[in-house]
Design a protein around this motif. Structure first.
Motif: not given
Length: 428
Positions: A164-188
């Motif tokens: 589950a952690r492996q899958a989340v590590a991959t999904s969190l990256g792409l979801c951040t690319l698509v849906a994150e609206d704050d570059i500082w949250d990307v950095h976090a």
């Protein structure tokens, strides 16, 4: 996606005109789910009335999957998640999903929190596909704000299921690319990934930490997601990352895991490309030492490593070495329908690989019809072809079989001749 965000960058087009698609992006990819193929066969045989009936039947099945995600049976929930994943990977379902996005998000949240192993993996992947369908905008941001804390909790929880952690590590990256609206949250988020993959760094004395294969895969996934987010960092953030990490990433090249070595090599090539985009005269202090390591991996003949691992590693590191030494990239052309796209940089390669990991064989279809993905790769608006032209341009299954057979025979002959020449040289 912090840069070039469009509120209405959605997952597809709607109307009576359909985008041209290859057969590999057709409903055949849903053949393991008979209800999908049944709906499509009806649509192919009938007219508009049949198409409407097939569409209603298909949506009815999807509604059934959504309802089943809250079933008491873990097996039923798992099947429902897989059914939704397959549908989203191979079709554009923006209107249907947009109306039910919060219901689907609640189901994903519940499966991530209360599910185990495979169910959590499927839920994490579905979250990514949901964001891809909704595109970069307010809708996907709402979904991600709900799921991001859960993703980060699972990622940081050492007692959570490792798959589950492996899958989340991959999904969190792409979801951040698509849906994150704050570059500082990307950095976090990138710092969360750094806390994982830096544990695989070789020690100062050159010895590698003792890490089991499952944990090594988790660190590899975290590194690849971190590399994906490098592509949207600001210039100042990149300068800071280059200063902190470029010299340390070399330690991952000494990992016992071939996938980690390859991921580290590709990330180093990506960093060099980004650095040279900012400063064509970019110089790296340990350049000679790095090139020696890359050259050793590109010509690795270690007898203790599997042949397939060595072959894959040598192929990748030849390209990485060229990137570091000459700033070169081995371009690749992707054909989909009547269009083509060139993968001509490490940035574009990392982005393409990330999307393809989730949509699989439906990647060509999304390149044709998904407005958001086309925007990411700067392909312009989708090319629209009416259904009659689309049907006329499709190659039949029998014709495709003949073509593949002829190509296979020609390839076998060519290889046989090459093998014969090698035998002759060896005997001589």
């Amino acid at each position: 996606m912090p840069r070039n965000k469009k509120k209405n960058s959605r997952g597809g087009q709607h109307g009576t005109v359909q985008p041209f698609s290859d057969e590999d992006a057709s409903i055949e990819t849903l053949s393991h789910c008979s209800s999908f193929s049944d709906a499509t066969s009806v649509a192919d045989e009938g007219g508009e009335a049949s198409e409407d009936a097939a569409q209603e039947d298909f949506q009815y099945k999807l509604k059934g999957f959504i309802d089943s995600t809250v079933d008491k049976s873990a097996k039923t929930r798992q099947g429902a998640l897989d059914g939704l994943k397959t549908a989203m990977a191979t079709r554009i379902l923006y209107e249907f999903i947009s109306e039910r996005r919060m219901t689907i998000t609640d189901s994903i949240e519940r499966c991530l929190k209360k599910g185990k192993g495979d169910e959590q993996r499927a839920a994490a992947s579905l979250a990514c596909l949901l964001c891809i369908q909704l595109g970069s905008g307010i809708e996907s941001e709402e979904v991600f704000k709900t799921l991001k804390p859960i993703f980060k909790n699972i990622l940081a929880d050492g007692s959570a299921n490792i798959q589950a952690r492996q899958a989340v590590a991959t999904s969190l990256g792409l979801c951040t690319l698509v849906a994150e609206d704050d570059i500082w949250d990307v950095h976090a988020t990138m710092e969360c990934f750094e806390n994982l993959f830096t544990r695989s760094y070789a020690r100062a004395d050159g010895t590698c930490p003792s890490i089991n294969p499952q944990t090594s895969q988790l660190h590899t996934n975290a590194l690849l997601s971190w590399a994906l987010l490098l592509t949207i960092c600001t210039a100042n953030q990149l300068k800071d990352i280059l200063r902190k990490h470029l010299s340390k990433l070399q330690r991952l090249l000494e990992s016992d895991d071939v996938n980690m070595r390859i991921a580290a090599g590709e990330t180093i090539a990506l960093l060099f490309e980004l650095a040279r985009d900012m400063d064509p005269e970019f110089e790296f202090d340990d350049w000679d030492d790095l090139c020696d390591k890359l050259n050793a991996l590109a010509t690795d003949c270690n007898k203790h490593r599997a042949k397939t691992d060595k072959r894959k590693q040598r192929s990748v590191f030849r390209d990485v070495l060229k990137a570091v030494e000459e700033g070169d990239f081995q371009s690749e052309t992707i054909r989909f329908g009547t269009e083509r796209m060139t993968i001509d940089s490490w940035v574009r390669k990392r982005t393409y690989d990330a999307f393809r990991e989730f949509v699989g064989s439906g990647m060509n279809y999304h390149l044709q019809a998904n407005e958001f993905i086309r925007d990411v790769f700067e392909l312009g608006p989708p090319m629209l072809v009416d259904s009659a032209t689309m049907k006329a341009m499709k190659i039949s299954r029998f014709e495709r079989h003949l073509h593949n057979s002829a190509a296979f025979k020609a390839r076998t002959k060519a290889r046989s001749k090459f093998r014969d020449k090698r035998v002759d040289v060896g005997e001589f």
